[in-house]
Design an enzyme around this catalytic site. Structure first.
Site, PDB file in Angstrom:
ATOM      1  N   CYS A  70       0.742  -1.040   0.087  1.00  0.00           N
ATOM      2  CA  CYS A  70      -0.089   0.058   0.038  1.00  0.00           C
ATOM      3  C   CYS A  70       0.834   1.492   0.130  1.00  0.00           C
ATOM      4  O   CYS A  70       2.005   1.276   0.345  1.00  0.00           O
ATOM      5  CB  CYS A  70      -0.865   0.097   1.487  1.00  0.00           C
ATOM      6  SG  CYS A  70      -1.860  -1.468   1.341  1.00  0.00           S
ATOM      7  N   ASN A  81       0.055   1.170   5.900  1.00  0.00           N
ATOM      8  CA  ASN A  81       0.960   0.183   5.050  1.00  0.00           C
ATOM      9  C   ASN A  81       1.805  -1.034   5.817  1.00  0.00           C
ATOM     10  O   ASN A  81       2.434  -0.741   6.722  1.00  0.00           O
ATOM     11  CB  ASN A  81       2.007   1.035   4.253  1.00  0.00           C
ATOM     12  CG  ASN A  81       2.719   0.291   3.358  1.00  0.00           C
ATOM     13  OD1 ASN A  81       3.830   0.734   3.148  1.00  0.00           O
ATOM     14  ND2 ASN A  81       2.329  -0.674   2.818  1.00  0.00           N
ATOM     15  N   GLY A  82       1.560  -2.302   5.308  1.00  0.00           N
ATOM     16  CA  GLY A  82       2.345  -3.478   5.923  1.00  0.00           C
ATOM     17  C   GLY A  82       1.103  -4.472   6.282  1.00  0.00           C
ATOM     18  O   GLY A  82       0.121  -4.250   5.855  1.00  0.00           O
ATOM     19  N   TYR A  95      12.015  -4.442  -6.234  1.00  0.00           N
ATOM     20  CA  TYR A  95      10.691  -4.364  -7.288  1.00  0.00           C
ATOM     21  C   TYR A  95       9.650  -3.152  -6.991  1.00  0.00           C
ATOM     22  O   TYR A  95       9.140  -2.596  -7.789  1.00  0.00           O
ATOM     23  CB  TYR A  95       9.798  -5.667  -7.142  1.00  0.00           C
ATOM     24  CG  TYR A  95       8.659  -5.585  -7.728  1.00  0.00           C
ATOM     25  CD1 TYR A  95       8.404  -5.495  -9.006  1.00  0.00           C
ATOM     26  CD2 TYR A  95       7.506  -5.736  -6.855  1.00  0.00           C
ATOM     27  CE1 TYR A  95       6.935  -5.658  -9.680  1.00  0.00           C
ATOM     28  CE2 TYR A  95       6.323  -5.791  -7.168  1.00  0.00           C
ATOM     29  CZ  TYR A  95       6.012  -5.648  -8.630  1.00  0.00           C
ATOM     30  OH  TYR A  95       4.660  -5.520  -9.094  1.00  0.00           O
ATOM     31  N   GLY A 109      -0.096   0.281  -4.834  1.00  0.00           N
ATOM     32  CA  GLY A 109      -1.672  -0.180  -4.723  1.00  0.00           C
ATOM     33  C   GLY A 109      -2.486   0.415  -5.768  1.00  0.00           C
ATOM     34  O   GLY A 109      -2.699   1.489  -5.801  1.00  0.00           O
TER      35      GLY A 109
HETATM   36 MG    MG Z   1       7.885  -6.938 -13.636  1.00  0.00          MG
END
Ligand code: MG
Ligand code: SF4
Length: 458
Positions: free
Chosen positions: A1, A104-105, A245, A30
């Site tokens: 999030c 968030n988490g 990522y 998100g």
């Molecule tokens: Mg990718």
């Protein structure tokens, strides 16, 4: 999030609009729901719904959300179903006013606390673990002198990952869990203070970066200024996957450039697994920066392998498997002129289930690529994340079930290599012990209570 918040004592800024743009910059964190709550000295107004920020809000709605402080949220579901009722901010009646909270988490013991509270007769409106936090803060507040003390008591009870923003009648409070698992930064615009999951949101709203909220820190903003309260212990364990990522490449997390890390990951990957080829291409967008690093190190030209349809959100995040299948094809189309007849090194940041890579490799072959060598700029994902990234159970993690050679075969690659954990450590200047790496190493930094299941509330 993704979370964003702002406190503007003189009301010179339209806090809801600033929050809207902050959330827009955090949309990659998100895409399932969006929401904003504003506080006008104790009265909280809010609007939230399923959808992207620009689908949920318009000028009319934002003009109604007036106040001196605001918090907002974009949701990526890990705990709780993707229902409208689970959208945040969570707004509850709290003592003499309202309280709004964004999270968030992911907590690892929410199910245990919730069970206990329900046994005592508590009622819950949502299935998100964030409601457990709101409930505990409210209860702990009864026997505390101030809300910070109640939050500290709550921090003794909750385990796992949480970066929180809380609006009370006269405060904006930011909290980061004692491990600092999820990022949270602080900035300012003139005399307004804001908080965001990532610095890219500060840049977008024209805020100046002040510092990261520390692990285990509670930062309170009121009309009188900023106050910091520390939890009794803290450790640095920011999620390493944020760098690999999740975060946006232009963000800095705990002062470290995400872009620089991704480029170094690509360089290190090349050092470990060079292969003779004609071009290096990245899977857009997450593999691009590592591909540039690989190309520089290998002295093989970087080339665009795909055109990406820009009007689609991140494919992985849509929860249904069927949606995921379609969206890979919707999202990318190979550039035949660049890949036909070529030996290609294809770089991606990670393999989770393997669905994306398999389709992309097939696309490249259909476009005429002669060889496709897949290189991954992170180690194999062997363990599920319990701290807020939506990786699946072990049985769905391809690397947990097959050898690298078998995976290469399943994905249709001529060869496959991952970055080593030692290589990852070297990119982080041998300080990897200060980060969470559990999905690669299996070394979870909290205990994972019995019965824990990410979908426990569904
Ligand atoms: Mg990718
Ligand atoms: Fe990040 Fe992996 Fe740790 Fe989850 S398990 S917090 S994804 S490093």
């Amino acid at each position: 999030c993704g979370i964003f918040g702002i406190y503007c004592p003189d009301k010179k800024l339209e806090v809801a609009k600033v929050t809207y743009f902050g959330l827009y910059a955090l949309q990659h964190r998100g895409q399932e729901s969006s929401g904003i709550a504003v506080n006008d000295t104790g009265t909280i107004l809010y609007h939230k719904d399923n959808g992207l920020v620009n689908e949920v809000f318009n000028e009319v709605v934002l003009n109604h959300l007036k106040g001196h402080s605001a918090i907002g949220h974009v949701r990526y579901s890990t705990t709780g179903k993707n229902d409208r009722e689970n959208a945040q901010p969570l707004v509850v009646k709290y003592r003499k006013g309202h309280m709004a909270l964004v999270h968030n988490g992911n907590l690892v013991n929410a199910h245990i606390i919730r069970e206990k509270l329900e046994q005592e007769g508590a009622i819950f409106q949502t299935t998100i673990d964030s409601e457990v936090i709101a409930n505990l803060i409210s209860r702990n507040r009864i026997k505390s002198d101030n809300i910070e003390e109640a939050i500290l008591k709550t921090m003794d009870e909750i385990k796992g990952a949480y970066s929180l923003l809380i609006l009370t009648p006269n405060k904006l409070i930011a909290v980061r869990d004692p491990y600092g698992l999820r990022p949270l930064v602080m900035g300012k615009i003139n005399n307004s203070i804001c908080f965001a999951s990532e610095t890219c949101a500060l840049d977008t709203v024209g805020a100046e970066y002040i510092r990261d909220v520390e692990p285990g820190e509670i930062v309170t903003v009121t009309k009188d200024g900023i106050k910091s309260t520390k939890y009794r212990q803290s450790f640095k364990h920011l999620c390493v996957f944020e760098f690999i990522y999740f975060a946006r490449a232009d963000s800095y997390l705990d002062g470290i450039s995400v872009y620089e890390i991704r480029k170094k990951l690509g360089k290190q990957l090349c050092k470990e697994s060079y292969v003779e080829c004609d071009i290096v291409i990245g899977v857009p967008d997450s593999g691009t920066t590592a591909a540039i690093g690989f190309s520089e190190e290998a002295k093989i030209p970087f080339s665009e392998g795909f055109v990406k349809n820009r009007y689609i959100g991140r494919t992985f995040i849509k929860p249904e498997q069927s949606q995921r299948e379609i969206s890979v094809r919707l999202k990318l189309n190979p550039l035949k002129n660049n890949v036909a007849g070529k030996r290609v090194v294809l770089i991606d940041d990670s393999i989770v289930r393997g669905t994306t890579s398999r389709k992309i490799i097939k696309m490249l072959r259909d476009a005429g690529a002669r060889e496709v060598h897949l290189r991954i700029s992170s180690p194999p994902v062997l363990f599920p994340c319990y701290y807020g990234i939506d990786t699946p159970d072990r049985k769905e993690l391809i690397a947990a079930n097959y050898t690298t050679q078998e995976i290469a075969k399943i994905l249709g690659a001529d060869s496959l290599e991952y970055l080593s954990l030692e290589g990852l450590n070297s990119v982080f200047e041998n300080k990897l012990q200060n980060f969470c790496t559990a999905c690669f190493s299996g070394e979870y930094i909290t205990e994972i209570p019995e019965g824990f299941n990410k979908y426990i509330f569904e």
